[in-house]
Design a protein around this motif. Structure first.
Motif, short mmCIF file in Angstrom:
data_model
loop_
_atom_site.label_atom_id
_atom_site.label_comp_id
_atom_site.label_asym_id
_atom_site.label_seq_id
_atom_site.Cartn_x
_atom_site.Cartn_y
_atom_site.Cartn_z
N SER A 23 -78.58 2.56 15.34
CA SER A 23 -79.79 1.53 15.09
C SER A 23 -80.70 2.63 14.49
CB SER A 23 -79.91 0.74 16.23
OG SER A 23 -80.39 1.72 17.23
N SER A 24 -81.49 3.60 15.15
CA SER A 24 -82.22 4.09 14.76
C SER A 24 -82.17 5.00 13.63
CB SER A 24 -82.68 5.16 15.79
OG SER A 24 -81.86 6.30 15.89
N GLY A 25 -80.87 5.38 13.20
CA GLY A 25 -80.47 6.18 11.78
C GLY A 25 -80.60 4.90 10.91
N HIS A 26 -80.31 3.57 10.99
CA HIS A 26 -80.21 2.66 9.92
C HIS A 26 -81.72 2.08 9.50
CE1 HIS A 26 -75.81 2.31 10.49
NE2 HIS A 26 -75.81 1.70 9.48
N LEU A 27 -82.68 2.10 10.91
CA LEU A 27 -83.91 1.83 10.55
C LEU A 27 -84.80 2.76 9.86
CD1 LEU A 27 -84.79 -0.18 13.99
CD2 LEU A 27 -84.15 -1.20 11.68
N TRP A 108 -91.23 17.16 17.31
CA TRP A 108 -89.82 17.21 16.94
C TRP A 108 -89.24 15.96 16.52
CZ3 TRP A 108 -87.45 21.30 20.94
CH2 TRP A 108 -88.12 22.27 20.45
N ASP A 109 -89.63 14.67 17.29
CA ASP A 109 -89.18 13.42 17.00
C ASP A 109 -89.44 12.96 15.48
OD1 ASP A 109 -91.71 13.34 17.42
OD2 ASP A 109 -91.80 11.10 18.20
N ALA A 110 -90.75 13.23 14.95
CA ALA A 110 -91.05 13.09 13.63
C ALA A 110 -89.98 13.92 12.59
CB ALA A 110 -92.35 13.05 13.30
N ALA A 111 -89.82 15.16 12.92
CA ALA A 111 -89.11 16.22 12.11
C ALA A 111 -88.06 15.97 11.87
CB ALA A 111 -89.43 17.61 12.72
N LEU A 112 -87.46 15.24 12.75
CA LEU A 112 -85.86 14.86 12.81
C LEU A 112 -85.49 13.58 12.06
CD1 LEU A 112 -84.75 15.80 16.48
CD2 LEU A 112 -84.27 17.19 14.39
N ARG A 113 -86.39 12.79 11.64
CA ARG A 113 -86.43 11.73 10.87
C ARG A 113 -86.18 11.93 9.37
NH1 ARG A 113 -88.47 7.17 13.64
NH2 ARG A 113 -88.98 6.01 11.90
N VAL A 117 -80.71 14.97 7.91
CA VAL A 117 -80.25 15.02 9.40
C VAL A 117 -79.56 13.89 9.97
CG1 VAL A 117 -81.21 14.85 11.83
CG2 VAL A 117 -82.38 16.24 10.32
N ILE A 118 -79.81 12.79 9.54
CA ILE A 118 -79.06 11.44 9.67
C ILE A 118 -77.65 11.53 9.07
CG2 ILE A 118 -78.76 9.02 9.42
CD1 ILE A 118 -82.01 8.83 9.49
N GLY A 119 -77.48 12.09 7.87
CA GLY A 119 -76.26 12.25 7.38
C GLY A 119 -75.38 13.28 7.88
N TRP A 120 -75.89 14.61 8.54
CA TRP A 120 -75.01 15.28 9.32
C TRP A 120 -74.62 14.64 10.58
CZ3 TRP A 120 -72.35 18.96 7.40
CH2 TRP A 120 -72.90 19.69 6.26
N THR A 121 -75.48 14.11 11.32
CA THR A 121 -75.22 13.48 12.67
C THR A 121 -74.15 12.31 12.66
OG1 THR A 121 -77.27 11.99 12.53
CG2 THR A 121 -77.23 14.11 13.65
N ALA A 160 -78.68 11.45 21.85
CA ALA A 160 -78.97 10.49 20.92
C ALA A 160 -80.12 10.25 20.50
CB ALA A 160 -78.33 9.06 21.63
N LEU A 161 -81.14 10.77 20.99
CA LEU A 161 -82.49 11.00 20.52
C LEU A 161 -82.45 11.69 19.10
CD1 LEU A 161 -84.40 11.71 23.63
CD2 LEU A 161 -84.08 9.43 22.51
N ILE A 162 -81.78 12.44 18.84
CA ILE A 162 -81.53 12.94 17.37
C ILE A 162 -80.92 11.62 16.20
CG2 ILE A 162 -80.50 14.54 15.81
CD1 ILE A 162 -79.85 16.26 18.29
N PRO A 163 -81.96 11.19 15.42
CA PRO A 163 -81.63 10.18 14.78
C PRO A 163 -80.21 10.20 14.02
CG PRO A 163 -83.74 10.95 14.10
CD PRO A 163 -82.97 11.65 15.19
N GLY A 164 -79.36 9.01 13.92
CA GLY A 164 -78.14 9.05 13.43
C GLY A 164 -76.94 9.36 14.42
N THR A 165 -77.36 9.97 15.76
CA THR A 165 -76.20 10.34 16.53
C THR A 165 -75.61 8.77 17.10
OG1 THR A 165 -77.48 12.24 17.33
CG2 THR A 165 -75.74 11.33 18.78
#
Length: 269
Positions: A23-27, A108-113, A117-121, A160-165
């Motif tokens: 859900s986080s990745g989609h948002l 790091w939470d902002a850097a991962l957005r 990153v979402i594509g790879w995860t 799962a805190l890494i976006p897209g996971t």
């Protein structure tokens, strides 16, 4: 916010929160790919509340059991199935809270957005889910949940805190590796989401509690209602489909979307 924007955010959050597609990745992708403004933290809190309500309602029997065990657990006694379930849920929540604080404090939470990153995860953890679902045993149920498994699944959930996971996807993956049957793996993942979503909602809510005005509160209420309805529908359909369908359709979706995002991230953006 425009009504269509509220509905779009609410439906995306509601549908994807409990499906193993993130859900986080989609948002995060929504403003990146559509040009719409970021929905803001008030709406984030609202849709979290909506999805929390949906999972509590759907799994109310298990939730009531865990709640009934909290008084005994507080007194240091594990003398019932409810107390044991509450203890397992508490232990499973610790890693994601600690890892979340680390990401928040370090920035790091902002850097991962990012789209890449979402594509790879999406691709990597989609394939890991497929592998776990194909190779995992199908003998364990929630009633055989152990403290060791609670801690291990808590560690999986922290990833799962890494976006897209995908929080639900990664917990289901871990549960399948440990030998939980498909629907039971999803059941464990959904119950683990309750304290996690609650903690996330409290954190976000504390940041916006004194800044939200009446129009923002109205928008939040609309978003929460539609997120609740979308989440309840998605959760009901997924749990029914798991009786006869594997997680492969979700894996295919993740891989296709992930490859598209990687192409977008490396060639367009």
């Amino acid at each position: 916010m425009a009504l269509y924007h509220l509905l779009l955010v609410a439906v995306i959050q509601g549908v994807t929160e409990f499906l193993p597609v993130s859900s986080s990745g989609h948002l995060i992708l929504l403003p990146n790919l559509t040009g719409l403004d970021d929905q803001g933290q008030v709406i984030d809190v609202a849709v979290h509340v909506g999805t929390l309500g949906a999972v509590v309602l759907y799994f109310w029997r298990d939730v009531r059991l865990a709640l009934s065990g909290i008084p005994s657990l507080v007194r240091g006694r594990i003398d019932s199935q409810g107390a044991w379930l509450a203890l397992c849920l508490a232990i499973a929540t610790v890693p994601v809270v600690l890892f979340g604080l680390v990401l928040k404090l370090t920035g790091w939470d902002a850097a991962l957005r990012s789209v890449t990153v979402i594509g790879w995860t999406m691709v990597i953890f989609g394939l890991v889910l497929w592998w776990a679902d194909r190779r995992g045993a199908s003998e364990l149920t929630l009633e055989r949940w152990s403290l060791k498994h609670a801690w291990l699944l808590g560690l999986w959930q922290a990833v799962a805190l890494i976006p897209g996971t995908s929080r639900s996807g990664i917990v289901i993956t871990g549960a399948r590796f440990l030998g939980y049957e498909r629907s039971e793996a999803a059941r464990v993942a959904m119950l683990m989401s309750i304290p996690t979503i609650f903690a996330s909602g409290v954190l976000l809510g504390s940041e916006v509690a004194f800044s939200a005005d009446l129009p923002a509160a109205r928008d939040g209420l609309i978003a929460a209602i539609f997120a609740f309805l979308a989440a309840l529908l998605a959760l009901t359909l997924m749990m029914r489909l798991l009786r006869s369908v594997s997680f492969t359709p979700y894996v295919v979706y993740r891989v296709v979307l992930g490859v598209g995002l990687l192409w977008w991230g490396y060639t367009v953006s």
